[in-house]
Design a protein around this motif. Sequence first.
Motif, mmCIF file in Angstrom:
data_model
loop_
_atom_site.group_PDB
_atom_site.id
_atom_site.type_symbol
_atom_site.label_atom_id
_atom_site.label_comp_id
_atom_site.label_asym_id
_atom_site.label_seq_id
_atom_site.Cartn_x
_atom_site.Cartn_y
_atom_site.Cartn_z
ATOM 1 N N PRO A 185 0.825 -1.223 0.000
ATOM 2 C CA PRO A 185 0.000 0.000 0.000
ATOM 3 C C PRO A 185 0.855 1.268 0.000
ATOM 4 N N ALA A 186 0.382 2.269 -0.723
ATOM 5 C CA ALA A 186 1.130 3.520 -0.829
ATOM 6 C C ALA A 186 1.135 4.288 0.483
ATOM 7 N N GLU A 187 0.013 4.226 1.224
ATOM 8 C CA GLU A 187 -0.096 4.977 2.463
ATOM 9 C C GLU A 187 0.455 4.170 3.644
ATOM 10 N N LYS A 188 1.250 4.833 4.461
ATOM 11 C CA LYS A 188 1.864 4.157 5.601
ATOM 12 C C LYS A 188 0.830 3.630 6.582
ATOM 13 N N ASP A 189 -0.237 4.399 6.801
ATOM 14 C CA ASP A 189 -1.282 3.949 7.724
ATOM 15 C C ASP A 189 -1.935 2.664 7.224
ATOM 16 N N ASP A 190 -2.086 2.529 5.911
ATOM 17 C CA ASP A 190 -2.672 1.305 5.352
ATOM 18 C C ASP A 190 -1.740 0.121 5.573
ATOM 19 N N ARG A 191 -0.449 0.363 5.440
ATOM 20 C CA ARG A 191 0.514 -0.719 5.673
ATOM 21 C C ARG A 191 0.492 -1.122 7.148
ATOM 22 N N LYS A 192 0.382 -0.112 8.016
ATOM 23 C CA LYS A 192 0.321 -0.380 9.456
ATOM 24 C C LYS A 192 -0.925 -1.181 9.809
ATOM 25 N N ASP A 193 -2.059 -0.879 9.182
ATOM 26 C CA ASP A 193 -3.301 -1.612 9.451
ATOM 27 C C ASP A 193 -3.163 -3.089 9.095
ATOM 28 N N LEU A 194 -2.450 -3.381 8.010
ATOM 29 C CA LEU A 194 -2.221 -4.782 7.648
ATOM 30 C C LEU A 194 -1.444 -5.497 8.744
ATOM 31 N N VAL A 195 -0.443 -4.831 9.296
ATOM 32 C CA VAL A 195 0.369 -5.441 10.346
ATOM 33 C C VAL A 195 -0.442 -5.635 11.623
ATOM 34 N N THR A 196 -1.166 -4.623 12.049
ATOM 35 C CA THR A 196 -1.911 -4.739 13.309
ATOM 36 C C THR A 196 -3.007 -5.789 13.214
ATOM 37 N N ASN A 197 -3.700 -5.856 12.083
ATOM 38 C CA ASN A 197 -4.738 -6.880 11.927
ATOM 39 C C ASN A 197 -4.127 -8.270 11.833
ATOM 40 N N GLY A 198 -2.957 -8.362 11.221
ATOM 41 C CA GLY A 198 -2.275 -9.643 11.169
ATOM 42 C C GLY A 198 -1.860 -10.121 12.541
ATOM 43 N N LEU A 199 -1.289 -9.225 13.344
ATOM 44 C CA LEU A 199 -0.878 -9.593 14.696
ATOM 45 C C LEU A 199 -2.077 -10.002 15.537
ATOM 46 N N GLU A 200 -3.189 -9.294 15.387
ATOM 47 C CA GLU A 200 -4.397 -9.644 16.141
ATOM 48 C C GLU A 200 -4.959 -10.992 15.713
ATOM 49 N N SER A 201 -4.619 -11.421 14.505
ATOM 50 C CA SER A 201 -5.066 -12.736 14.016
ATOM 51 C C SER A 201 -4.076 -13.836 14.366
ATOM 52 N N GLY A 202 -2.979 -13.468 15.033
ATOM 53 C CA GLY A 202 -2.011 -14.474 15.465
ATOM 54 C C GLY A 202 -0.876 -14.722 14.493
ATOM 55 N N ILE A 203 -0.774 -13.951 13.425
ATOM 56 C CA ILE A 203 0.283 -14.138 12.428
ATOM 57 C C ILE A 203 1.532 -13.372 12.878
ATOM 58 N N VAL A 204 2.697 -14.025 12.808
ATOM 59 C CA VAL A 204 3.912 -13.433 13.375
ATOM 60 C C VAL A 204 5.030 -13.252 12.350
ATOM 61 N N SER A 205 4.740 -13.446 11.051
ATOM 62 C CA SER A 205 5.748 -13.281 10.001
ATOM 63 C C SER A 205 5.259 -12.246 8.994
ATOM 64 N N TYR A 206 6.149 -11.307 8.606
ATOM 65 C CA TYR A 206 5.730 -10.164 7.794
ATOM 66 C C TYR A 206 6.754 -9.803 6.736
ATOM 67 N N ILE A 207 6.233 -9.328 5.601
ATOM 68 C CA ILE A 207 7.037 -8.636 4.606
ATOM 69 C C ILE A 207 6.716 -7.157 4.769
ATOM 70 N N LEU A 208 7.732 -6.371 5.135
ATOM 71 C CA LEU A 208 7.552 -4.951 5.418
ATOM 72 C C LEU A 208 8.322 -4.107 4.409
ATOM 73 N N ARG A 209 7.879 -2.883 4.228
ATOM 74 C CA ARG A 209 8.582 -1.959 3.337
ATOM 75 C C ARG A 209 9.810 -1.400 4.064
ATOM 76 N N LYS A 210 10.901 -1.275 3.348
ATOM 77 C CA LYS A 210 12.079 -0.628 3.908
ATOM 78 C C LYS A 210 11.707 0.784 4.365
ATOM 79 N N GLY A 211 12.047 1.095 5.596
ATOM 80 C CA GLY A 211 11.645 2.365 6.181
ATOM 81 C C GLY A 211 10.536 2.215 7.201
ATOM 82 N N ASP A 212 9.881 1.026 7.206
ATOM 83 C CA ASP A 212 8.806 0.756 8.177
ATOM 84 C C ASP A 212 9.305 -0.103 9.335
#
Length: 340
Positions: free
Chosen positions: A13-40
């Motif tokens: 996602p282009a917007e940082k908040d959208d990328r953050k939402d993917l991470v927070t919802n993933g963590l709340e679902s129990g997922i612990v592995s992520y592909i993140l954008r450099k800078g995040d």
Amino acid sequence: MEAKKIFVRADLPAEKDDRKDLVTNGLESGIVSYILRKGDEQFTDLGKMEDAVFFDGGKPTDKSWEVCRIDTPEDQAKTLALAGKRDVIVVKTSDWTIIPLENMIAKFRSSGTKVYAIATRKEDAELYLKTMEKGVDGVVIQTDDPLSISKFRDLLTVSEPVSLDEVEVVSVKPLEMGDRVCVDTCNLMNPGEGMLVGSYSNCLFLIQSESEANGYVATRPFRVNAGAVHEYCMVPGGGTRYLSEVSAGDPVLICDRNGKTRVGSVGRCKVEVRPMLIVEATDGKKTYNVILQNAETIKVVTPKGSQSVTKLKKGDKVLAHLATGGRHFGMKVEETITEK
């Protein structure tokens, strides 16, 4: 065998908040592995992560990873040529039907390269994880909708089925006092579900959880009174561990009478001195045994139901997982071994 990896791709996602939402919802679902954008990098502070891989411009910054898009047979040939040259290949395509995924899995498995398949739907992810029985090494969830990540929650407990056979009880005999292990999991089990346990690595009996009501104690569907400390129990990935080694936080394999399995987590283990008994059973070729607490509440799973160990008798049929070879540090090895 390692557990399957479930990644959330949160770099697109282009917007940082959208990328953050993917991470927070993933963590709340129990997922612990992520592909993140450099800078995040600060996203790693949102929760405890097992893996954080960084991409820049849609490509991994770690050169041991490669993202391969396959839309033609030529693309597939180029991807297969990377076998053994990368640690991880992330595969994406607009149409999985044009790729013989079985060929890719076989090729990469023998090379040591892991294959992760990009999935936009839970149904696709389940298919990729089960292709050729073993499946891909993991899936990468790619979605624009953070709330949809919860649909993938069940993938975290995906485990391969095991084969179960009927073995015939030869004898049931009381033993002296012994140390037995109660495994209390963080999971609720149904009648017919429990753990695979046995004195020998080549025969593990299906011991039911305390999920059925009786006149002695209240049901404890999270508990398996698993047996003596020396015994093996099956864990995710096809390995075994001694019951004496299992402790809080460890993964264990939960199995039902049809051989369907899921991954559970240990909440605590209780080792206590109790009167024991030995159940001996045969498959017609060899005789095996399991040593359990001598109590009405401990039940083995049968083809049609369950039976208390105190009521088992010669000729009864119970379910067990039979295997060939032996175990070395809990992993299956093909060798001739005799246990008695």
